[in-house]
Design a protein around this motif. Sequence first.
Motif, mmCIF file in Angstrom:
data_model
loop_
_atom_site.group_PDB
_atom_site.id
_atom_site.type_symbol
_atom_site.label_atom_id
_atom_site.label_comp_id
_atom_site.label_asym_id
_atom_site.label_seq_id
_atom_site.Cartn_x
_atom_site.Cartn_y
_atom_site.Cartn_z
ATOM 1 N N MET A 93 0.812 -1.103 0.083
ATOM 2 C CA MET A 93 -0.116 0.011 0.182
ATOM 3 C C MET A 93 0.877 1.444 -0.091
ATOM 4 O O MET A 93 2.096 1.382 0.648
ATOM 5 N N THR A 94 0.402 2.274 -0.687
ATOM 6 C CA THR A 94 0.969 3.525 -0.692
ATOM 7 C C THR A 94 0.413 4.705 -0.490
ATOM 8 O O THR A 94 -1.058 4.636 -0.093
ATOM 9 N N ARG A 95 0.849 5.719 0.013
ATOM 10 C CA ARG A 95 -0.124 6.850 0.674
ATOM 11 C C ARG A 95 -0.219 7.996 -0.637
ATOM 12 O O ARG A 95 0.803 8.213 -1.225
ATOM 13 N N VAL A 96 -1.127 8.786 -0.755
ATOM 14 C CA VAL A 96 -1.500 9.630 -1.861
ATOM 15 C C VAL A 96 -2.346 10.965 -1.089
ATOM 16 O O VAL A 96 -3.545 10.414 -0.201
ATOM 17 N N VAL A 97 -2.166 12.015 -1.620
ATOM 18 C CA VAL A 97 -2.754 13.082 -1.030
ATOM 19 C C VAL A 97 -4.058 13.451 -1.839
ATOM 20 O O VAL A 97 -4.079 13.412 -3.104
ATOM 21 N N GLN A 98 -5.128 13.716 -1.068
ATOM 22 C CA GLN A 98 -6.276 13.920 -1.807
ATOM 23 C C GLN A 98 -7.011 15.275 -1.486
ATOM 24 O O GLN A 98 -6.953 15.607 -0.277
ATOM 25 N N PHE A 99 -7.587 15.739 -2.251
ATOM 26 C CA PHE A 99 -8.890 16.916 -1.984
ATOM 27 C C PHE A 99 -10.034 16.184 -1.945
ATOM 28 O O PHE A 99 -10.455 15.919 -3.014
ATOM 29 N N THR A 100 -10.833 16.175 -0.885
ATOM 30 C CA THR A 100 -11.984 15.318 -0.851
ATOM 31 C C THR A 100 -13.133 16.453 -0.919
ATOM 32 O O THR A 100 -14.522 15.918 -1.065
ATOM 33 N N GLY A 101 -13.130 17.616 -0.956
ATOM 34 C CA GLY A 101 -13.787 18.820 -1.130
ATOM 35 C C GLY A 101 -13.038 20.116 -1.090
ATOM 36 O O GLY A 101 -11.945 19.973 -0.877
ATOM 37 N N PRO A 102 -13.840 21.148 -1.233
ATOM 38 C CA PRO A 102 -13.113 22.440 -1.204
ATOM 39 C C PRO A 102 -12.542 22.792 0.246
ATOM 40 O O PRO A 102 -13.252 22.446 1.193
ATOM 41 N N ARG A 103 -11.211 22.664 0.372
ATOM 42 C CA ARG A 103 -10.608 23.044 1.569
ATOM 43 C C ARG A 103 -10.608 21.783 2.555
ATOM 44 O O ARG A 103 -10.549 22.093 3.725
ATOM 45 N N HIS A 148 1.609 14.206 -5.527
ATOM 46 C CA HIS A 148 1.756 13.801 -3.970
ATOM 47 C C HIS A 148 1.437 12.474 -3.818
ATOM 48 O O HIS A 148 0.314 12.110 -3.011
ATOM 49 N N ARG A 149 2.245 11.485 -3.765
ATOM 50 C CA ARG A 149 2.085 10.001 -3.754
ATOM 51 C C ARG A 149 3.656 9.500 -3.278
ATOM 52 O O ARG A 149 4.488 9.966 -3.625
ATOM 53 N N ASP A 150 3.462 8.419 -2.341
ATOM 54 C CA ASP A 150 4.583 7.667 -1.985
ATOM 55 C C ASP A 150 5.405 7.388 -3.264
ATOM 56 O O ASP A 150 6.644 7.573 -3.112
ATOM 57 N N GLU A 151 5.018 6.899 -4.259
ATOM 58 C CA GLU A 151 5.705 6.387 -5.372
ATOM 59 C C GLU A 151 5.151 6.703 -6.570
ATOM 60 O O GLU A 151 3.924 6.767 -6.639
ATOM 61 N N GLY A 152 5.909 6.600 -7.750
ATOM 62 C CA GLY A 152 5.254 6.913 -8.981
ATOM 63 C C GLY A 152 5.800 5.562 -9.993
ATOM 64 O O GLY A 152 7.126 5.440 -9.797
ATOM 65 N N VAL A 153 5.234 5.279 -10.873
ATOM 66 C CA VAL A 153 5.604 4.328 -11.910
ATOM 67 C C VAL A 153 5.478 5.300 -13.392
ATOM 68 O O VAL A 153 4.331 5.470 -13.614
ATOM 69 N N LEU A 154 6.467 5.383 -13.963
ATOM 70 C CA LEU A 154 6.707 6.277 -14.975
ATOM 71 C C LEU A 154 7.392 5.692 -16.080
ATOM 72 O O LEU A 154 8.179 4.891 -15.950
ATOM 73 N N PRO A 155 7.080 6.069 -17.655
ATOM 74 C CA PRO A 155 7.844 5.649 -18.441
ATOM 75 C C PRO A 155 9.211 5.875 -18.461
ATOM 76 O O PRO A 155 9.583 7.066 -18.112
ATOM 77 N N ALA A 156 10.063 5.093 -18.785
ATOM 78 C CA ALA A 156 11.711 5.435 -18.578
ATOM 79 C C ALA A 156 11.963 6.504 -19.536
ATOM 80 O O ALA A 156 12.770 7.398 -19.285
ATOM 81 N N GLU A 157 11.422 6.507 -20.814
ATOM 82 C CA GLU A 157 11.418 7.626 -21.830
ATOM 83 C C GLU A 157 11.294 8.653 -21.281
ATOM 84 O O GLU A 157 12.131 9.908 -21.651
ATOM 85 N N ARG A 158 10.300 9.093 -20.428
ATOM 86 C CA ARG A 158 9.955 10.270 -19.902
ATOM 87 C C ARG A 158 11.073 10.637 -18.763
ATOM 88 O O ARG A 158 11.166 12.105 -18.683
#
Length: 348
Positions: free
Chosen positions: A1-11, A112-122
């Motif tokens: 499991m990883t953590r990710v920041v969310q806006f659940t509503g205004p403010r 804003h998350r614990d980890e990212g999986v991104l294309p190596a090319e990018r």
Amino acid sequence: MTRVVQFTGPRRVAVAEAESPPLLPGHLRIRTRYSGISAGTELTAYRGSNPYLTRTWDPDDRLFREGAAGVDYPVTGWGYSEVGEVTEVAPDVPAGPGVPAPGDLVWGVWGHRDEGVLPAERMTGHVLPAGLDPLAGVFARVGAIAHNAVLAADLHLGETVAVFGQGVIGLLATRLAGLSGADAIAVDPLDVRLSTALTHGARHALNARTDEVAERVRELTGGLGADVAIELSGAYPALHEALRSVAVGGRVVASGFYQGDGVGLRLGDEFHHNRVQLVCSQIGGVPPQLAGRWTVERLQRTFLGLVADGRVDVLSLVSHVVPVARAAEAYTLLDERPAEALQVVLEF
């Protein structure tokens, strides 16, 4: 499991748990170390004023359509200024110049998350310069935004530029304008930011609340007005004052993210009578006249190179490093007490 920041509503902010994404062919897994918060675009999503929350963007016609929101709450993983360590590389990714390897520190955009999986090319070419403090990497994108605005301003040696808005991007634009040979006049309603602007290359500093800005700019330029103004606050009254501050035939670069109707902007006044050129700078692309030579990628790499060479100081702009578990406090600070904060960074 990883953590990710969310806006659940205004403010309203939450740090949610999500499944760790699988490593796809041709991709890298990056463990986040730092993620910078944008006090402009990102706060529009936090506050609920971002146009994507009320309208839909048509990418083919490049128009916003009324009737439905393009983005709904919860808004997950917003953010575009990340630094992390490569922890895993897909077996099919070939080694080569600039290709990150396990253990490398890289900069990029994965939210804003614990980890990212991104294309190596990018991520090719995104390894942090040797010796650069990893915290400096969160400025790659915001620095590119400032650099893009300065390129759009088309500054020349000996010209005067008024930079409206001395948040992080405005301070960087002030510094880059000075490196381009222009004399910068910093404009902001907060004295603490104006003091910082003077240490980042501004020749003069004007308070937007207490000074008659356009009149003072003309005094400082022998009655001419600024050759160029760069507006980065995203406030319509500031854009109007920028239009008032430039010379006849001058240019105003609108680089802020303006929300709602244009209250305070009167285009029948100085804009019309002084034949001011108004251009937009937005990080989705470079100025059209430079598109053959410049790209957003080049903007980012060039800016980090200036930081690595010691020509631009970014670490002094970091006012707070906040553990991601306390992300809600970071947004409240930027939203309610802007005089106390500059670059706020989430630490993972």
